[in-house]
Write an enzyme that holds these catalytic residues in place. Structure first.
Site, short mmCIF file in Angstrom:
data_model
loop_
_atom_site.label_atom_id
_atom_site.label_comp_id
_atom_site.label_asym_id
_atom_site.label_seq_id
_atom_site.Cartn_x
_atom_site.Cartn_y
_atom_site.Cartn_z
N ARG A 35 32.53 -23.11 34.18
CA ARG A 35 32.90 -24.27 33.35
C ARG A 35 33.07 -25.52 34.20
NH1 ARG A 35 38.22 -25.36 30.55
NH2 ARG A 35 37.77 -26.88 28.93
N HIS B 239 31.18 -29.09 33.72
CA HIS B 239 31.92 -30.34 33.54
C HIS B 239 31.62 -31.33 34.65
CE1 HIS B 239 35.15 -29.32 30.34
NE2 HIS B 239 34.10 -28.52 30.20
N ASN C 58 39.80 -31.56 30.89
CA ASN C 58 39.64 -30.79 32.13
C ASN C 58 40.92 -30.13 32.62
OD1 ASN C 58 36.87 -31.29 32.47
ND2 ASN C 58 37.25 -33.25 33.48
N HIS D 72 30.13 -19.25 27.23
CA HIS D 72 31.39 -18.89 26.58
C HIS D 72 31.53 -17.38 26.38
CE1 HIS D 72 32.53 -23.06 24.70
NE2 HIS D 72 32.64 -23.01 26.01
#
Length: 327
Positions: free
Chosen positions: A75, A79, A107, A204
């Protein structure tokens, strides 16, 4: 027979060896040439030959101690790349004069910074000033995918670290309330197709989400939620906004169960379930739910593409001494 033939043609053998060496030298020269102001698979081949192994060993040690960090590393890479490109800007700490990306509400749940710090420290001991934090993060995410049972893939190296990290830039991250059309549009701005967006959403399959990200779907707020699954979500949220629920039943294993959950109307976020609800993406979800190998292949291709988003090269970036601050 091959030995006999080779002994009969020593001149051809010598010429073959010379040509082979010439091609090898050309390949090396090509690798270095691309490595000056571009990415290449063997970017650290001469300057830091054990770079990839050091990152892999660091990630392996961390995940053996805490398997949940795998989701955090993947992740974090996503990001990072979606804001200012894959330049390690997500790793920079805030200062009194600047609030950095990592302190954005989007975040605050990211984890795994210490894994990157540990790899960087060892790399600085081995080859000071050579391996960028952006490359370390990209390699760590790749290794985390593989460690959890996902596809193995290689990525080119040579990214430089960015010098900007500002909280206001994180407005460009996808929101958990986005519908399929909004997701397609935002991923499209980075050059991704709808299929690549659905494949990347499959990350995910790892990790959890906090209640604050999905509580708006409860109490009749979202008819696309299975009623029994809604009860599970409500039970999780009874623990408060920071209570966590896995995206699928195998939170630390990289598989296609995420897509199976969407078929059961058990996607955790609205931005998850919309992939099945929307006619534009439902067939892609069904394909990945049925064929894990196809999902793995498309995911690795999309991750390779994502890892090259807006990379800084040459003088446009730097190699940070510490991943947490600009040189």
């Amino acid at each position: 027979m091959l030995l006999l033939e080779s002994s009969l043609h020593p001149a051809k053998m010598a010429m073959s060896n010379i040509l082979g060496m010439f091609l090898f030298m050309e390949m090396l020269a090509s690798g270095f040439r691309f490595g000056v102001d571009g990415l290449s698979m063997d970017y650290y081949f001469m300057s830091c030959p054990f770079a990839e192994q050091i990152v892999k060993n660091t990630v392996t040690r961390a995940l053996q101690a805490d398997p949940t960090l795998a989701a955090g590393l993947v992740r974090m890479h996503f990001h990072d790349c979606f804001i200012e490109g894959c330049d390690g800007s997500i790793l920079i700490d805030s200062t009194k004069d600047n609030t950095a990306e990592k302190d954005s509400p989007a975040n605050l749940s990211l984890r795994g910074y210490e894994v990157i710090d540990d790899a960087k420290e060892e790399l600085e001991n081995q080859c000071p000033g050579i391996v960028s934090c952006a490359d370390i993060l990209a390699m760590a995410a790749r290794d985390a995918v593989f460690w959890t049972g996902g596809p193995v893939y290689d990525i080119p190296k040579g990214r430089k670290d960015g010098r900007r990290s500002k909280i206001e830039d994180t407005i460009n991250l996808p929101f958990p309330t986005f519908n399929a059309s909004e997701l397609i549009r935002q991923f499209g701005q980075h050059g991704f197709s709808a299929q690549e967006m659905v494949a990347l959403s499959g990350a995910h399959t790892l990790g959890v989400a906090r209640c604050a990200s999905f509580k708006n779907r409860l109490n009749g707020g979202d008819p696309s939620v299975d009623s029994e699954f809604a009860k599970t979500m409500s039970k999780t949220c009874s623990g408060g906004d920071n209570a966590e629920q896995p995206f699928d039943p195998t939170r630390n294993t990289f598989d296609n169960f995420y897509y199976n959950a969407l078929q059961r109307k058990s996607g955790l976020l609205f931005s998850d379930q919309t992939l099945f609800t929307s006619p534009r993406t439902r067939a892609i979800v069904n394909g990945y739910a049925f064929n894990q190998a196809m999902f793995f292949f498309d995911f690795q291709q999309a991750m390779l593409k994502m890892s090259m988003l807006d990379v800084k090269e040459g003088s446009k970036g730097e190699v940070r001494e510490s991943c947490r601050k600009i040189n």
